[in-house]
Design a protein around this motif. Structure first.
Motif, PDB file in Angstrom:
ATOM      1  N   PRO A   1       0.830  -1.213   0.000  1.00  0.00           N
ATOM      2  CA  PRO A   1       0.000   0.000   0.000  1.00  0.00           C
ATOM      3  C   PRO A   1       0.863   1.260   0.000  1.00  0.00           C
ATOM      4  CG  PRO A   1       0.065  -0.955   2.183  1.00  0.00           C
ATOM      5  CD  PRO A   1       0.787  -1.916   1.276  1.00  0.00           C
ATOM      6  N   ALA A   2       0.310   2.312  -0.543  1.00  0.00           N
ATOM      7  CA  ALA A   2       1.031   3.583  -0.590  1.00  0.00           C
ATOM      8  C   ALA A   2       0.994   4.235   0.784  1.00  0.00           C
ATOM      9  CB  ALA A   2       0.385   4.494  -1.619  1.00  0.00           C
ATOM     10  N   PRO A   3       2.066   4.911   1.172  1.00  0.00           N
ATOM     11  CA  PRO A   3       2.056   5.587   2.471  1.00  0.00           C
ATOM     12  C   PRO A   3       1.114   6.793   2.464  1.00  0.00           C
ATOM     13  CG  PRO A   3       4.054   6.109   1.275  1.00  0.00           C
ATOM     14  CD  PRO A   3       3.341   5.049   0.486  1.00  0.00           C
ATOM     15  N   ALA A   4       0.614   7.119   3.623  1.00  0.00           N
ATOM     16  CA  ALA A   4      -0.297   8.255   3.736  1.00  0.00           C
ATOM     17  C   ALA A   4       0.475   9.554   3.526  1.00  0.00           C
ATOM     18  CB  ALA A   4      -0.949   8.257   5.109  1.00  0.00           C
ATOM     19  N   PRO A   5      -0.120  10.501   2.820  1.00  0.00           N
ATOM     20  CA  PRO A   5       0.583  11.764   2.593  1.00  0.00           C
ATOM     21  C   PRO A   5       0.675  12.574   3.882  1.00  0.00           C
ATOM     22  CG  PRO A   5      -1.618  11.881   1.704  1.00  0.00           C
ATOM     23  CD  PRO A   5      -1.407  10.468   2.143  1.00  0.00           C
ATOM     24  N   ALA A   6       1.828  13.158   4.103  1.00  0.00           N
ATOM     25  CA  ALA A   6       2.034  13.987   5.284  1.00  0.00           C
ATOM     26  C   ALA A   6       2.004  15.453   4.880  1.00  0.00           C
ATOM     27  CB  ALA A   6       3.377  13.642   5.917  1.00  0.00           C
ATOM     28  N   SER A   7       1.274  16.259   5.602  1.00  0.00           N
ATOM     29  CA  SER A   7       1.168  17.683   5.296  1.00  0.00           C
ATOM     30  C   SER A   7       1.655  18.478   6.499  1.00  0.00           C
ATOM     31  CB  SER A   7      -0.275  18.051   4.981  1.00  0.00           C
ATOM     32  OG  SER A   7      -0.373  19.435   4.781  1.00  0.00           O
ATOM     33  N   ASP A   8       2.552  19.420   6.259  1.00  0.00           N
ATOM     34  CA  ASP A   8       3.050  20.251   7.349  1.00  0.00           C
ATOM     35  C   ASP A   8       2.595  21.694   7.207  1.00  0.00           C
ATOM     36  OD1 ASP A   8       4.521  20.738   5.133  1.00  0.00           O
ATOM     37  OD2 ASP A   8       6.473  20.694   6.120  1.00  0.00           O
ATOM     38  N   GLY A   9       1.607  21.958   6.360  1.00  0.00           N
ATOM     39  CA  GLY A   9       1.067  23.286   6.208  1.00  0.00           C
ATOM     40  C   GLY A   9       1.685  24.093   5.089  1.00  0.00           C
ATOM     41  N   THR A  10       2.696  23.556   4.416  1.00  0.00           N
ATOM     42  CA  THR A  10       3.320  24.329   3.346  1.00  0.00           C
ATOM     43  C   THR A  10       2.406  24.439   2.130  1.00  0.00           C
ATOM     44  OG1 THR A  10       4.430  22.354   2.546  1.00  0.00           O
ATOM     45  CG2 THR A  10       5.663  23.759   4.053  1.00  0.00           C
ATOM     46  N   SER A  11       1.547  23.457   1.924  1.00  0.00           N
ATOM     47  CA  SER A  11       0.640  23.552   0.779  1.00  0.00           C
ATOM     48  C   SER A  11      -0.400  24.649   1.006  1.00  0.00           C
ATOM     49  CB  SER A  11      -0.039  22.212   0.526  1.00  0.00           C
ATOM     50  OG  SER A  11      -0.785  21.821   1.656  1.00  0.00           O
ATOM     51  N   ILE A  12      -0.801  24.867   2.253  1.00  0.00           N
ATOM     52  CA  ILE A  12      -1.740  25.948   2.552  1.00  0.00           C
ATOM     53  C   ILE A  12      -1.067  27.291   2.312  1.00  0.00           C
ATOM     54  CG2 ILE A  12      -3.084  27.031   4.385  1.00  0.00           C
ATOM     55  CD1 ILE A  12      -3.437  24.211   5.563  1.00  0.00           C
ATOM     56  N   ASP A  13       0.181  27.431   2.752  1.00  0.00           N
ATOM     57  CA  ASP A  13       0.923  28.672   2.533  1.00  0.00           C
ATOM     58  C   ASP A  13       1.105  28.944   1.042  1.00  0.00           C
ATOM     59  OD1 ASP A  13       1.122  28.991   5.243  1.00  0.00           O
ATOM     60  OD2 ASP A  13       3.149  28.170   5.384  1.00  0.00           O
ATOM     61  N   GLN A  14       1.380  27.900   0.293  1.00  0.00           N
ATOM     62  CA  GLN A  14       1.574  28.069  -1.144  1.00  0.00           C
ATOM     63  C   GLN A  14       0.258  28.459  -1.824  1.00  0.00           C
ATOM     64  OE1 GLN A  14       3.188  24.641  -3.060  1.00  0.00           O
ATOM     65  NE2 GLN A  14       3.845  25.777  -4.854  1.00  0.00           N
ATOM     66  N   GLY A  15      -0.849  27.909  -1.380  1.00  0.00           N
ATOM     67  CA  GLY A  15      -2.144  28.281  -1.932  1.00  0.00           C
ATOM     68  C   GLY A  15      -2.485  29.738  -1.655  1.00  0.00           C
ATOM     69  N   ILE A  16      -2.191  30.202  -0.440  1.00  0.00           N
ATOM     70  CA  ILE A  16      -2.421  31.608  -0.103  1.00  0.00           C
ATOM     71  C   ILE A  16      -1.531  32.510  -0.953  1.00  0.00           C
ATOM     72  CG2 ILE A  16      -2.164  33.325   1.744  1.00  0.00           C
ATOM     73  CD1 ILE A  16      -3.041  31.101   3.694  1.00  0.00           C
ATOM     74  N   ALA A  17      -0.288  32.106  -1.167  1.00  0.00           N
ATOM     75  CA  ALA A  17       0.618  32.902  -1.999  1.00  0.00           C
ATOM     76  C   ALA A  17       0.112  32.992  -3.434  1.00  0.00           C
ATOM     77  CB  ALA A  17       2.017  32.296  -1.965  1.00  0.00           C
TER      78      ALA A  17
END
Length: 69
Positions: A27-43
């Motif tokens: 199985p594929a590992p679960a994706p880990a999010s540290d909040g950088t994708s939210i910051d990039q979306g706001i940018a």
């Protein structure tokens, strides 16, 4: 099986069906999010707002009677 094309096609079909299924068990590992994708979306949203404002303000500069440049 007289033609080499038929032999190559049969072998490629067998490899195509059975080789990927041997590696599909893990199985594929679960994706880990540290909040950088939210910051990039706001940018990206802020850059889009700046672009829209630039194009809205620019025609006003062209139509004004005071030319600075």
């Amino acid at each position: 099986m007289g033609s080499p094309f038929l032999l190559v096609s049969v072998v490629s079909l067998i490899v195509g069906f059975f080789l990927p299924s041997a590696q599909a068990n893990a199985p594929a590992p679960a994706p880990a999010s540290d909040g950088t994708s939210i910051d990039q979306g706001i940018a990206y949203i802020l850059m889009l707002v700046a672009l829209v404002l630039t194009y809205l303000i620019h025609p006003m500069d062209a139509s004004s009677p005071y030319k600075l440049f």
